[in-house]
Design an enzyme around this catalytic site. Structure first.
Site, PDB file in Angstrom:
ATOM      1  N   ARG A  43       0.932  -1.453  -0.001  1.00  0.00           N
ATOM      2  CA  ARG A  43      -0.031  -0.074   0.108  1.00  0.00           C
ATOM      3  C   ARG A  43       0.789   1.197   0.071  1.00  0.00           C
ATOM      4  NH1 ARG A  43       1.282   1.943   3.990  1.00  0.00           N
ATOM      5  NH2 ARG A  43       0.227   3.792   3.353  1.00  0.00           N
ATOM      6  N   CYS A  84      -1.825  10.042   7.736  1.00  0.00           N
ATOM      7  CA  CYS A  84      -1.731   8.801   6.783  1.00  0.00           C
ATOM      8  C   CYS A  84      -0.196   8.281   7.136  1.00  0.00           C
ATOM      9  CB  CYS A  84      -2.249   8.599   5.530  1.00  0.00           C
ATOM     10  SG  CYS A  84      -2.414   7.020   4.902  1.00  0.00           S
ATOM     11  N   ASP A  89      -2.052  10.642  -3.029  1.00  0.00           N
ATOM     12  CA  ASP A  89      -2.153   9.259  -4.247  1.00  0.00           C
ATOM     13  C   ASP A  89      -2.119  10.073  -5.588  1.00  0.00           C
ATOM     14  OD1 ASP A  89      -3.158   8.393  -1.674  1.00  0.00           O
ATOM     15  OD2 ASP A  89      -2.680   6.714  -2.747  1.00  0.00           O
TER      16      ASP A  89
HETATM   17  O1  LIG Z   1      -2.945   7.807   1.192  1.00  0.00           O
HETATM   18  C1  LIG Z   1      -1.953   7.107   1.459  1.00  0.00           C
HETATM   19  C2  LIG Z   1      -1.954   5.736   1.519  1.00  0.00           C
HETATM   20  O2  LIG Z   1      -3.173   5.226   1.245  1.00  0.00           O
HETATM   21  P1  LIG Z   1      -3.336   3.539   1.381  1.00  0.00           P
HETATM   22  O3  LIG Z   1      -2.868   3.160   2.748  1.00  0.00           O
HETATM   23  O4  LIG Z   1      -5.062   3.449   1.298  1.00  0.00           O
HETATM   24  O5  LIG Z   1      -2.801   3.062   0.066  1.00  0.00           O
HETATM   25  C3  LIG Z   1      -0.600   7.967   1.191  1.00  0.00           C
HETATM   26  O6  LIG Z   1      -0.564   9.302   1.867  1.00  0.00           O
HETATM   27  C4  LIG Z   1      -0.278   8.120  -0.327  1.00  0.00           C
HETATM   28  O7  LIG Z   1      -0.476   7.029  -0.905  1.00  0.00           O
HETATM   29  C5  LIG Z   1       1.238   8.595  -0.361  1.00  0.00           C
HETATM   30  O8  LIG Z   1       1.973   7.788  -0.033  1.00  0.00           O
HETATM   31  P2  LIG Z   1       3.473   7.455  -0.423  1.00  0.00           P
HETATM   32  O9  LIG Z   1       4.177   8.658  -0.322  1.00  0.00           O
HETATM   33  O10 LIG Z   1       4.022   6.528   0.381  1.00  0.00           O
HETATM   34  O11 LIG Z   1       3.330   7.132  -2.080  1.00  0.00           O
END
Ligand SMILES: O=C(COP(=O)(O)O)[C@H](O)[C@H](O)COP(=O)(O)O
Length: 320
Positions: free
Chosen positions: A16, A125, A194
């Site tokens: 994820r 998150c 995302d």
């Molecule tokens: O919202 C989420 C993860 O959601 P989920 O847990 O539902 O996948 C993260 O803030 C982004 O994906 C960025 O993450 P990164 O910087 O690691 O790409």
């Protein structure tokens, strides 16, 4: 089996976070290409397209996934033999994985320069790149403190506080609804993304828009750490980012939900923060105001308004 396996891990969120999802998809396509024994480029392409479709169907919101697939599949272009097609896919996949890892490091450096000695930072998150900025600032010797949210319903905040704890960073763990209560203790909000749309709106974990709202009301700056492959080319033509809605059982156990026939659980996984709530988007190419998102899509992802029409035709804003 590698592609269905990776697809299942992305769906179940064992893999994820947008960046990791993009890299996992590129790895799966590369390994699939290695395992194929197609004799001609046509059937090789067909097999690869089948694999790409399985990966694309896993989670709808993180744009890193279709961008990674698009970049890797471009390795098939112009191949006159199955061997050349295979080599093209492998090369593109490896380039994507390497450049994604480099982007994470570069963003950490750029992002850390926006964090001052003594800052208290709020993050929401679990974002690899947002944490990269915070950890780099700490590594540079800046005295910082972090507030990290719990992130209902999947508790990604737990991963965040473990990482911060391991880095030796003073961290406060709060429930999502406590953000407004603590916002006056915060100097800077740092989150990941995302997807970033052409008008600079940021799609990120549900609750990010509320965090942004509290930050704006309290005049606290908010920066978004996002690799260029999180920018969404198709938004040029007005396509909206699809917000994934996950099972209600993530919020309320089925055995309780069954006793409440008039209650419907809604569980959107992401929300949209408008551009005017965001001060900067830190990419590996540099930090930009969100209003400059189109420049990233055009100059770094290679999608202009014209190229879209050339590729998909003017009649289809969805590119389908
Ligand atoms: O919202 C989420 C993860 O959601 P989920 O847990 O539902 O996948 C993260 O803030 C982004 O994906 C960025 O993450 P990164 O910087 O690691 O790409």
């Amino acid at each position: 089996m590698i592609v269905p396996d990776t697809a299942e891990k992305i769906k179940s969120m064992e893999i994820r976070g947008a960046g990791r999802i993009g890299r996992a998809a590129a790895e799966a396509l590369r390994d699939h290409a290695v395992s194929l024994s197609a004799r001609d480029p046509g059937s090789f392409r067909q097999e690869m397209e089948r694999a790409a479709a399985i990966l694309l169907a896993t989670r709808p919101t993180a744009v890193s996934l279709p961008n990674a697939v698009h970049i890797v599949m471009a390795g098939l272009e112009g191949a006159t033999s199955a061997e050349a097609a295979q080599a093209g896919v492998i090369r593109r996949a490896e380039e994507f994985i390497r450049s994604s890892q480099n982007a994470v490091e570069q963003i950490a450096k750029f992002g850390a320069s926006h964090i001052r000695d003594g800052d208290t930072i709020l993050t929401h998150c679990n974002s690899e790149v947002a944490l990269g900025c915070i950890i780099e600032a700490h590594r540079q010797g800046k005295e910082i403190e972090v507030f990290a949210t719990e992130v209902r319903p999947r508790n990604q905040g737990l991963i965040t506080i473990r990482t911060l704890n391991d880095a030796g960073i003073k961290t406060n763990f709060i429930v999502d609804s406590a953000v407004r209560s603590f916002i006056h203790d915060i100097d800077l909000v740092v989150v990941g993304a995302d997807a970033v749309t052409v008008n600079g709106a940021v799609v990120n974990k549900i609750g990010t828009a509320q965090v942004a709202h509290s930050a704006r009301e309290a005049r606290v700056n908010m920066i978004v750490a996002a690799e260029t492959y999180k920018f969404a080319p198709r938004t040029i033509l007005g396509e909206l980012i699809r917000i994934e809605e996950r099972a209600g059982s993530e919020v309320l156990p089925d055995e309780i939900a069954r006793t409440l026939p008039h209650v419907t659980v809604r569980n959107p996984a992401f929300d949209v923060t408008p551009a005017n709530y965001i001060d900067l988007i830190v990419t590996e190419k540099g930090a930009i105001p969100p209003q400059m998102a189109y420049v990233i899509i055009r100059d770094y992802l290679g999608w202009g308004i014209d190229t879209f029409h050339e590729t998909f035709g003017p009649e289809s804003p969805n590119g389908e």
